[in-house]
Design an enzyme around this catalytic site. Structure first.
Site, PDB file in Angstrom:
ATOM      1  CD  GLN A  12      -5.917  -6.606   7.148  1.00 27.14           C
ATOM      2  OE1 GLN A  12      -4.734  -6.986   6.551  1.00 27.14           O
ATOM      3  NE2 GLN A  12      -7.085  -6.635   6.854  1.00 27.14           N
TER       4      GLN A  12
ATOM      5  CD  GLU B 217      -6.817   5.512  -2.079  1.00 27.69           C
ATOM      6  OE1 GLU B 217      -6.935   5.294  -1.104  1.00 27.69           O
ATOM      7  OE2 GLU B 217      -6.972   4.635  -3.153  1.00 27.69           O
TER       8      GLU B 217
ATOM      9  CB  SER C 273      -1.079   5.095   1.151  1.00 29.99           C
ATOM     10  OG  SER C 273      -1.100   3.799   1.997  1.00 29.99           O
TER      11      SER C 273
ATOM     12  CB  SER D  75     -13.269  11.942   8.714  1.00 27.44           C
ATOM     13  OG  SER D  75     -14.279  10.783   8.388  1.00 27.44           O
TER      14      SER D  75
ATOM     15  NE  ARG E  67      -0.326   2.685  -1.759  1.00 27.92           N
ATOM     16  CZ  ARG E  67      -0.592   1.845  -0.819  1.00 27.92           C
ATOM     17  NH1 ARG E  67       0.208   1.917   0.215  1.00 27.92           N
ATOM     18  NH2 ARG E  67      -1.594   0.895  -0.510  1.00 27.92           N
TER      19      ARG E  67
ATOM     20  NE  ARG F 253       0.759  -3.820  -1.644  1.00 28.87           N
ATOM     21  CZ  ARG F 253      -0.074  -2.957  -0.794  1.00 28.87           C
ATOM     22  NH1 ARG F 253      -0.613  -1.964  -1.281  1.00 28.87           N
ATOM     23  NH2 ARG F 253       0.699  -3.079   0.346  1.00 28.87           N
TER      24      ARG F 253
ATOM     25  CD  GLU G 278       3.233  -3.774   4.747  1.00 33.40           C
ATOM     26  OE1 GLU G 278       2.985  -3.102   3.472  1.00 33.40           O
ATOM     27  OE2 GLU G 278       2.898  -3.669   5.585  1.00 33.40           O
TER      28      GLU G 278
ATOM     29  CB  THR H  51      -7.405   5.839   7.697  1.00 36.60           C
ATOM     30  OG1 THR H  51      -7.207   6.750   6.581  1.00 36.60           O
ATOM     31  CG2 THR H  51      -6.361   5.906   8.694  1.00 36.60           C
TER      32      THR H  51
ATOM     33  CG  HIS I 130      -3.741  -5.718  -1.344  1.00 35.49           C
ATOM     34  ND1 HIS I 130      -3.529  -7.054  -1.031  1.00 35.49           N
ATOM     35  CD2 HIS I 130      -3.127  -5.075  -0.317  1.00 35.49           C
ATOM     36  CE1 HIS I 130      -2.516  -7.165   0.021  1.00 35.49           C
ATOM     37  NE2 HIS I 130      -2.236  -5.951   0.474  1.00 35.49           N
TER      38      HIS I 130
ATOM     39  CG  HIS J  78      -5.066  -1.857  -1.741  1.00 33.13           C
ATOM     40  ND1 HIS J  78      -5.971  -2.043  -0.573  1.00 33.13           N
ATOM     41  CD2 HIS J  78      -3.796  -1.561  -1.477  1.00 33.13           C
ATOM     42  CE1 HIS J  78      -5.230  -1.978   0.450  1.00 33.13           C
ATOM     43  NE2 HIS J  78      -3.893  -1.510   0.182  1.00 33.13           N
TER      44      HIS J  78
END
Ligand code: SIN
Length: 541
Positions: free
Chosen positions: A44, A363, A379, A10, A374, A278, A112, A40, A232, A339
């Site tokens: 952030q 994912e 994502s 969900s 990624r 990353r 980012e 999800t 991460h 992550h």
């Protein structure tokens, strides 16, 4: 239980798909904990798309491809980037409130790592929660959709009489009463997120146990790129701060990484500094920690005012304050943590897996967007774009999809199973798997450690499969069974990639090799043990 569409999970992918496909038929969403328990919900930073006037699809594509280190599928990248802006508009229409500039009313865009432009739409540092809120509110109102909480799926139900080793016709679901029930569907869609819990330290919620990937693999679906686990770079380092992420958006607003003396170190490793991709930042931190022998490095955003930080990052600000860190004054202790899984169930441009009647989104899927690493905030984008594509597929093939006959299937049988009296039999293995993966299959790998990990994981898998037969299933056992299988996929995939590329770095083969510009695709080898895995084919990229 019979339905048209069975959605497992969900998060953003499952709910977005459910909301669209409900126009075609009845949708049941099963989720193993509460509906808000998803990755999800913890996201952030935000969702990347070409939304600024000074940005272009070409640039977003280029950044995605560069981050993906030669393993992205170019057609997929083009399609996802192109579909980004309309899908963001759909989210806004569904009630998602992204932050806008007070004066212009335009979306406030964050930056980012790896992005050459500001292109991340956000709801401060609670973007995922805001998206979940809006989608769940819409789902609640929908008469065609039921969401069943505390309903973990155990395995896919296969009609083995259908051609090509069978068609997926639903899933066995563990109900709250302790009963296992067959949920039959014309189309089953796996949206179970990733598998961060395979590692000792992760930013992921407890539900991230690779359920969809493991179920699909057991059913015979192809899986690829499992060696590319994204760590991460900056999770809060504090004994009581379980899983807490310090968003990359903080670096986007000027935070720098420093050692215990306050000295910056990223420039030593990458000319892009703190906004490198990353893989590069996580590896640099890993090296600094190993060299200093210390448990963390620091993220310093003290260049920004208290007022700005409180407004832009309210959750991070408050969480750190709870642990005695005022981020406008104190550098934040951080460590890398698992992550995101860049690989997963191989799907086509519409989310169809290699098994008939089975889709995978978000994912759980390997679409080809992320390649070997990624790009940040791609994502959530991938999830909404593919949810729309999957609905489009079901709509355009409505007759075929909804016209499928539901076969007679065997009810779940517990055989000779008995009650598990000693939960330690399960819990001990959790610990073993997560430590083995962290120590032997982490940010920097070696053949020796991978081989040791493989040996241990084979024994663990054997034991868990035996428990699964001997004892009544429980939610804990279902997750352990899945995570151990996914762990093995990561190890085997890492062993077979004898080069260093993107997120996969091994001391034994420290450079990129042209011959490995390919996906190694794995699938169950019928007649062999589940854990006896091998690459069944390669796809050159
Ligand atoms: C973050 O906010 O740093 C996470 C966003 C992402 O994983 O893309």
């Amino acid at each position: 239980m019979e339905t048209d569409f069975l959605v497992v999970g969900s998060g953003i992918a499952g709910l977005s798909f459910a909301l669209r496909v409900a126009e075609l038929g009845r949708v049941v969403v099963v989720t193993k904990k509460e509906r808000m328990d998803s990755s999800t919900n913890l996201a952030q930073g935000g969702i990347a798309a070409v939304l600024a006037e000074d940005d272009s699809g070409t640039e977003h594509e280029r950044d995605t491809l560069e981050s993906g280190a030669g393993l992205c599928d170019r057609d997929v990248v083009r399609m996802v980037v192109r579909d980004g802006p309309p899908r963001i508009a759909d989210l806004i229409a569904a009630g998602v409130k992204f932050v806008t500039d007070e004066k212009t009313g335009k979306l406030d865009l964050g930056k980012e790592g790896g992005h050459s432009r500001r292109r991340v739409a956000h709801s401060y540092d609670l973007t995922g929660r805001e998206i979940e809120r809006a989608l769940l509110a819409a789902v609640k109102e929908h008469p065609q959709i039921s969401v069943l909480e505390n309903h973990p799926a155990i395995d896919l139900i296969m009609d083995r009489k259908a051609k090509d080793r069978g068609r997926c016709v639903g899933a066995y679901v563990f109900e709250e009463s302790g009963k296992v029930v067959s949920y039959l569907a014309k189309m089953t869609v796996l949206c179970t997120g990733g598998c961060g819990k395979v590692y000792l330290y992760t930013s992921n919620p407890d539900i991230a146990t690779g359920d969809g990937i493991a179920m699909a693999f057991r059913a015979g679906a192809q899986v690829a790129n499992m060696e590319f686990v994204q760590f991460h770079p900056t999770c809060l380092f504090h004994p009581r701060a379980k899983n807490f992420l310090i968003s990359e958006a903080v670096r986007g607003e000027g935070a720098v990484l420093v050692d215990r003396y306050g000295k910056r170190f990223m420039d030593k490793y990458d000319s892009r500094g703190e906004l490198a991709t990353r893989d590069s930042v996580a590896r640099a931190i890993d090296r600094e920690m190993k060299a200093s022998g210390l448990d963390c490095v620091y993220l310093d955003i003290t260049s920004k005012s208290n007022e700005f930080l409180y407004k832009r990052f309210p959750t991070i600000y408050e969480k750190c304050r709870k642990f005695g860190i005022t981020i406008s004054r104190d550098p934040i202790p951080v460590v890398p943590a698992a992550h995101y899984m860049c690989g997963g169930v191989v799907v086509d441009m519409y989310g169809n897996s290699s098994v008939d009647g089975l889709m995978a989104l978000g994912e759980t899927a390997n679409t080809g967007l992320h390649g070997a690493n990624r790009l940040a905030s791609n994502s959530l984008l991938e999830a909404v774009v593919y949810a729309e594509k999957a609905w489009r597929y079901c709509r355009d093939h409505k007759k075929e999809v909804l016209g499928r006959e539901t076969p007679q299937v065997d009810d779940w049988s517990s055989g000779e199973a008995i009650d598990l009296e000693e939960e330690i039999l399960i819990n001990h293995n959790w610990d073993l798997i997560r430590r083995t993966m962290w120590n032997y299959v982490g940010i920097v790998r070696s053949d020796k450690r991978l081989k040791l990990a493989k040996e241990r994981m084979s024994d663990i898998l054997k034991e868990i499969e035996q428990h699964y037969r001997d004892y009544y299933v429980s939610a804990n056992m279902i997750e352990l069974r899945n995570i151990s299988l996914v762990a093995m996929m990561i190890i085997e995939a890492a062993l077979q990639r004898q080069e260093s590329r993107g997120l996969h770095y091994t001391k034994d083969y420290p450079v990129v090799k042209q011959e490995f510009q390919r996906w190694n695709i794995f699938a169950r080898r019928w007649g062999k043990q589940l854990w006896d895995m091998d690459c069944i084919k390669q796809k050159r990229i």
